[in-house]
Design an enzyme around this catalytic site. Sequence first.
Site, PDB file in Angstrom:
ATOM      1  CB  SER A  17      -7.836   0.549   4.477  1.00  0.00           C
ATOM      2  OG  SER A  17      -9.247   0.449   4.542  1.00  0.00           O
TER       3      SER A  17
ATOM      4  CE1 TYR B  72      -7.255  -4.231   2.536  1.00  0.00           C
ATOM      5  CE2 TYR B  72      -8.998  -3.198   3.824  1.00  0.00           C
ATOM      6  CZ  TYR B  72      -8.117  -3.162   2.758  1.00  0.00           C
ATOM      7  OH  TYR B  72      -8.089  -2.074   1.917  1.00  0.00           O
TER       8      TYR B  72
HETATM    9  P1  NAD Z   1      -6.328  -3.219  -7.198  1.00  0.00           P
HETATM   10  O1  NAD Z   1      -6.528  -4.635  -6.762  1.00  0.00           O
HETATM   11  O2  NAD Z   1      -7.130  -2.703  -8.332  1.00  0.00           O
HETATM   12  O3  NAD Z   1      -4.788  -2.972  -7.535  1.00  0.00           O
HETATM   13  C1  NAD Z   1      -3.786  -3.525  -6.776  1.00  0.00           C
HETATM   14  C2  NAD Z   1      -2.710  -4.077  -7.691  1.00  0.00           C
HETATM   15  O4  NAD Z   1      -1.748  -4.700  -6.837  1.00  0.00           O
HETATM   16  C3  NAD Z   1      -3.198  -5.140  -8.675  1.00  0.00           C
HETATM   17  O5  NAD Z   1      -2.804  -4.805  -9.990  1.00  0.00           O
HETATM   18  C4  NAD Z   1      -2.516  -6.418  -8.205  1.00  0.00           C
HETATM   19  O6  NAD Z   1      -2.133  -7.280  -9.257  1.00  0.00           O
HETATM   20  C5  NAD Z   1      -1.304  -5.873  -7.477  1.00  0.00           C
HETATM   21  N1  NAD Z   1      -0.782  -6.807  -6.480  1.00  0.00           N
HETATM   22  C6  NAD Z   1      -1.463  -7.578  -5.613  1.00  0.00           C
HETATM   23  N2  NAD Z   1      -0.625  -8.301  -4.877  1.00  0.00           N
HETATM   24  C7  NAD Z   1       0.625  -7.973  -5.289  1.00  0.00           C
HETATM   25  C8  NAD Z   1       1.925  -8.392  -4.909  1.00  0.00           C
HETATM   26  N3  NAD Z   1       2.099  -9.309  -3.942  1.00  0.00           N
HETATM   27  N4  NAD Z   1       2.998  -7.845  -5.526  1.00  0.00           N
HETATM   28  C9  NAD Z   1       2.832  -6.920  -6.502  1.00  0.00           C
HETATM   29  N5  NAD Z   1       1.617  -6.490  -6.919  1.00  0.00           N
HETATM   30  C10 NAD Z   1       0.531  -7.019  -6.313  1.00  0.00           C
HETATM   31  O7  NAD Z   1      -6.549  -2.410  -5.864  1.00  0.00           O
HETATM   32  P2  NAD Z   1      -6.814  -0.873  -5.558  1.00  0.00           P
HETATM   33  O8  NAD Z   1      -8.249  -0.653  -5.358  1.00  0.00           O
HETATM   34  O9  NAD Z   1      -6.055  -0.041  -6.478  1.00  0.00           O
HETATM   35  O10 NAD Z   1      -6.208  -0.805  -4.094  1.00  0.00           O
HETATM   36  C11 NAD Z   1      -4.925  -0.426  -3.906  1.00  0.00           C
HETATM   37  C12 NAD Z   1      -4.710  -0.130  -2.443  1.00  0.00           C
HETATM   38  O11 NAD Z   1      -5.750   0.695  -1.919  1.00  0.00           O
HETATM   39  C13 NAD Z   1      -4.677  -1.368  -1.562  1.00  0.00           C
HETATM   40  O12 NAD Z   1      -3.627  -1.256  -0.626  1.00  0.00           O
HETATM   41  C14 NAD Z   1      -6.001  -1.324  -0.872  1.00  0.00           C
HETATM   42  O13 NAD Z   1      -6.000  -2.006   0.366  1.00  0.00           O
HETATM   43  C15 NAD Z   1      -6.210   0.157  -0.708  1.00  0.00           C
HETATM   44  N6  NAD Z   1      -7.574   0.535  -0.413  1.00  0.00           N
HETATM   45  C16 NAD Z   1      -8.557   0.338  -1.314  1.00  0.00           C
HETATM   46  C17 NAD Z   1      -9.870   0.673  -0.973  1.00  0.00           C
HETATM   47  C18 NAD Z   1     -11.016   0.453  -1.907  1.00  0.00           C
HETATM   48  O14 NAD Z   1     -12.170   0.604  -1.481  1.00  0.00           O
HETATM   49  N7  NAD Z   1     -10.777   0.111  -3.161  1.00  0.00           N
HETATM   50  C19 NAD Z   1     -10.148   1.218   0.278  1.00  0.00           C
HETATM   51  C20 NAD Z   1      -9.111   1.410   1.168  1.00  0.00           C
HETATM   52  C21 NAD Z   1      -7.823   1.064   0.807  1.00  0.00           C
END
Ligand code: NAD
Length: 266
Positions: A148, A162
Amino acid sequence: MAGRLQDKVAIVTGAGSSGPGWGNGKATAVLFAREGAKVFCTDVDTDALAETLNLILGDGGEAAAQVADVSLADHVAAMVQSCLERFGRIDILHNNVGIVELGGPVEASEAAWDRVVDVNLKSMFLTCKHVLPRMAAQGSGAIVNISSIAGIRWTGVPYVSYSATKAAVLGFTRSVALEYAQRGIRANTILPGLMNTPMIVEPLKDAYGQGDVQKMVEVRDAQCPMGHMGDAWDVAYAALFLASDEAKYITGAELVVDGGITAKMA
Ligand code: NAD
């Protein structure tokens, strides 16, 4: 016409999404399948995982799914074994799982710190521990880890666990990339910026919008140089490129997908 990942086997962690709509992992799993990959989806949330699996199968794609908490060693070992039993090889490991807990060192609990470290960082150690030997035996593989911009910039929100884990993902990936460069395995990191995915709603609606989701979206949109956040497909297409053979000379790289916001913050 062959897809960009034709016949490759890909593991996508966090292939569901934490609410309605498109999370980064969900979009990536669906896109990989559309490009011809056999996708082994894993998530801790049974319903979210089933939704992604059904989307891929409904599209005519090939996929399998297994519930697993990727912070737990035995879950990861079993998940990788299941993928091998089902598809026989692993070409792509997409480490997408990540969670947010608000707070600096004073406010955050020790338990929350440990949980974020386990889910955001240890999970990548565990998946690589089980997948790398297989890729090394094949003499090929591509790993894409999701960090991120919070790992390289202060985004205005205190979530120290984070930020720290997302920074650690960069060092972790670089180390894997260099150790395995001569064995045909590439490892790269994507750093998403402010993205409009289901993940942001619960942890961030108070930090940005005093509990008002629409306000949070407006505040985050306004911070972005393009006037709006990115979406899950922006991350998915970056992952597709890095996972594909089009990126065959790219390893140890850090691809920012942020609509220019880190350039603004530089
Ligand atoms: P999201 O929460 O919609 O999806 C993540 C999925 O991971 C969920 O379905 C959740 O159930 C699953 N999960 C959580 N913990 C878990 C575990 N211990 N084992 C297995 N599955 C697990 O999130 P997203 O927006 O798709 O984000 C995904 C990635 O993108 C993350 O690493 C997040 O840090 C990164 N990210 C997101 C943003 C943003 O603004 N949305 C920005 C930078 C980075």
